[in-house]
Design a protein around this motif. Structure first.
Motif, short mmCIF file in Angstrom:
data_model
loop_
_atom_site.label_atom_id
_atom_site.label_comp_id
_atom_site.label_asym_id
_atom_site.label_seq_id
_atom_site.Cartn_x
_atom_site.Cartn_y
_atom_site.Cartn_z
N LEU A 113 0.81 -1.22 0.00
CA LEU A 113 0.00 0.00 0.00
C LEU A 113 0.84 1.27 0.00
CD1 LEU A 113 -3.04 -0.90 2.31
CD2 LEU A 113 -2.93 -0.78 -0.19
N PRO A 114 1.91 1.38 0.81
CA PRO A 114 2.77 2.57 0.68
C PRO A 114 3.39 2.72 -0.70
CG PRO A 114 3.18 1.48 2.77
CD PRO A 114 2.31 0.55 1.96
N ALA A 115 3.74 1.57 -1.33
CA ALA A 115 4.30 1.63 -2.68
C ALA A 115 3.27 2.15 -3.67
CB ALA A 115 4.80 0.25 -3.10
N VAL A 116 2.02 1.72 -3.52
CA VAL A 116 0.95 2.21 -4.39
C VAL A 116 0.74 3.71 -4.18
CG1 VAL A 116 -1.52 2.07 -4.89
CG2 VAL A 116 -0.21 -0.02 -4.53
N ALA B 139 -4.03 6.37 1.10
CA ALA B 139 -3.25 6.86 2.23
C ALA B 139 -4.08 6.83 3.52
CB ALA B 139 -2.77 8.29 1.96
N GLY B 140 -5.37 7.18 3.42
CA GLY B 140 -6.23 7.13 4.59
C GLY B 140 -6.37 5.72 5.14
N VAL B 141 -6.46 4.75 4.25
CA VAL B 141 -6.53 3.34 4.69
C VAL B 141 -5.24 2.95 5.38
CG1 VAL B 141 -6.69 0.96 3.87
CG2 VAL B 141 -8.21 2.71 2.92
N CYS B 142 -4.11 3.39 4.84
CA CYS B 142 -2.82 3.09 5.47
C CYS B 142 -2.75 3.68 6.87
CB CYS B 142 -1.68 3.64 4.62
SG CYS B 142 -1.44 2.80 3.03
N ILE B 143 -3.22 4.90 7.02
CA ILE B 143 -3.21 5.54 8.34
C ILE B 143 -4.09 4.77 9.32
CG2 ILE B 143 -3.86 7.64 9.59
CD1 ILE B 143 -3.10 9.22 7.08
N ALA B 144 -5.28 4.39 8.87
CA ALA B 144 -6.20 3.66 9.74
C ALA B 144 -5.61 2.31 10.16
CB ALA B 144 -7.54 3.46 9.03
N LEU B 145 -5.03 1.58 9.22
CA LEU B 145 -4.42 0.29 9.55
C LEU B 145 -3.23 0.45 10.47
CD1 LEU B 145 -4.57 -1.51 6.07
CD2 LEU B 145 -6.04 -1.89 8.06
N LEU B 146 -2.45 1.52 10.24
CA LEU B 146 -1.28 1.74 11.08
C LEU B 146 -1.69 2.04 12.52
CD1 LEU B 146 1.80 2.03 11.10
CD2 LEU B 146 1.50 4.48 10.63
N MET B 147 -2.71 2.85 12.70
CA MET B 147 -3.17 3.14 14.05
C MET B 147 -3.73 1.89 14.72
SD MET B 147 -4.83 6.93 14.12
CE MET B 147 -4.97 6.72 15.90
N ARG B 148 -4.43 1.09 13.94
CA ARG B 148 -5.00 -0.14 14.50
C ARG B 148 -3.91 -1.10 14.93
NH1 ARG B 148 -9.50 -1.47 17.14
NH2 ARG B 148 -10.07 -3.66 16.81
N PHE B 149 -2.80 -1.12 14.19
CA PHE B 149 -1.71 -2.03 14.49
C PHE B 149 -0.86 -1.53 15.66
CE2 PHE B 149 2.71 -3.43 13.80
CZ PHE B 149 2.53 -4.80 13.88
N LEU B 150 -0.60 -0.21 15.69
CA LEU B 150 0.27 0.34 16.72
C LEU B 150 -0.45 0.57 18.04
CD1 LEU B 150 2.34 2.94 14.65
CD2 LEU B 150 2.99 0.63 15.33
N ALA B 151 -1.74 0.85 17.97
CA ALA B 151 -2.49 1.13 19.20
C ALA B 151 -3.79 0.34 19.18
CB ALA B 151 -2.75 2.62 19.32
N PRO B 152 -3.74 -0.95 19.39
CA PRO B 152 -4.96 -1.78 19.31
C PRO B 152 -5.95 -1.50 20.44
CG PRO B 152 -3.10 -3.07 20.10
CD PRO B 152 -2.53 -1.76 19.67
N SER B 153 -5.50 -0.86 21.52
CA SER B 153 -6.40 -0.60 22.65
C SER B 153 -7.23 0.66 22.48
CB SER B 153 -5.59 -0.51 23.95
OG SER B 153 -4.64 0.55 23.87
N THR B 154 -6.95 1.45 21.46
CA THR B 154 -7.71 2.69 21.25
C THR B 154 -9.10 2.36 20.73
OG1 THR B 154 -6.81 2.85 19.01
CG2 THR B 154 -5.63 4.03 20.76
N PRO B 155 -10.06 3.31 20.86
CA PRO B 155 -11.42 3.06 20.34
C PRO B 155 -11.41 2.70 18.86
CG PRO B 155 -11.38 5.01 21.73
CD PRO B 155 -9.95 4.60 21.55
N SER B 156 -12.31 1.84 18.46
CA SER B 156 -12.33 1.33 17.08
C SER B 156 -12.59 2.43 16.06
CB SER B 156 -13.39 0.24 16.95
OG SER B 156 -14.68 0.75 17.29
N TRP B 157 -13.26 3.51 16.49
CA TRP B 157 -13.59 4.57 15.54
C TRP B 157 -12.41 5.52 15.30
CZ3 TRP B 157 -12.74 9.41 17.43
CH2 TRP B 157 -12.72 9.56 18.82
N LEU B 158 -11.40 5.46 16.14
CA LEU B 158 -10.30 6.42 16.04
C LEU B 158 -9.47 6.21 14.78
CD1 LEU B 158 -9.04 8.80 17.48
CD2 LEU B 158 -7.54 7.21 18.70
N GLY B 159 -9.22 4.96 14.42
CA GLY B 159 -8.44 4.67 13.23
C GLY B 159 -9.12 5.17 11.95
#
Length: 211
Positions: free
Chosen positions: A72-75, A157-177
């Protein structure tokens, strides 16, 4: 008499040269459309292939996450290169159309019938206002091929950001990513719009200074 013959001969040679230049400019302008179409198609095909591949491996998170993190970053990077070039092809097209308009202005001096056939109101930009501007400059800029690809790329890019937040901070609210992804996509879209406006405004300034 000799002077009149020389002037007529010079006018004939100039008209022949301008006709050739008109053809060359039109061909070059068509080439910008072909390049823009090819680059846009290439980007969409790459993105589609990646999404299909992700669909096949969606059942295995051990494979999906590394794959998405690499591809995805390459795309997104490919999309940036594509968008920048699409803006440049748009500027090149404007340059060719400006040259064609200059030649059409000379055609109008050939006689009354030529003035009617090659009148400015029957031409295209920059002699006449393009239809895209009738709804405002903002909508006109968002209607370009570069804007279309940029919006799609910003969603990536938005999808990458959402996945990155989900991976780095799994304890955050699901809507934050997803919220961060949407915000990032909107911010990137605004940055692209500002970049495109700057490039076109800079080209307008160059054209005015060279006129």
């Amino acid at each position: 008499m000799g002077t009149e013959v020389d002037e007529q001969s010079e006018r004939t040679v100039l008209l022949s040269a301008l006709t050739t230049e008109h053809f060359v400019l039109q061909t070059a302008n068509n080439a910008t459309y072909t390049e823009a179409s090819a680059r846009s198609t290439l980007y969409v095909m790459v993105l589609s292939s990646v999404l299909v591949a992700m669909g096949f491996i969606a059942g295995s998170s051990d494979v999906l996450i590394p794959f998405a993190a690499i591809v995805l970053p390459a795309v997104f990077l490919l999309g940036i290169f594509t968008v920048v070039r699409l803006v440049e092809t748009g500027l090149e097209s404007r340059q060719y159309l400006t040259g064609i308009a200059r030649i059409r202005a000379y055609y109008r001096t050939l006689g009354p019938e030529a003035a009617r056939q090659f009148s400015a109101k029957l031409g295209r930009w920059p002699e006449a206002e393009p239809p895209a501007l009738r709804l405002g400059t903002a909508l006109a800029f968002f209607g370009t091929t570069a804007s279309m690809i940029a919006v799609i790329n910003n969603v990536v890019a938005g999808v990458c950001i959402a996945l990155l937040m989900r991976f780095l901070a799994p304890s955050t609210p699901s809507w934050l990513g997803p919220a961060a992804g949407i915000l990032g996509a909107l911010l990137l879209t605004w940055l692209f719009y500002a970049y495109q406006r700057w490039r076109f405004d800079d080209d307008d300034l160059r054209l005015r200074n060279s006129a």
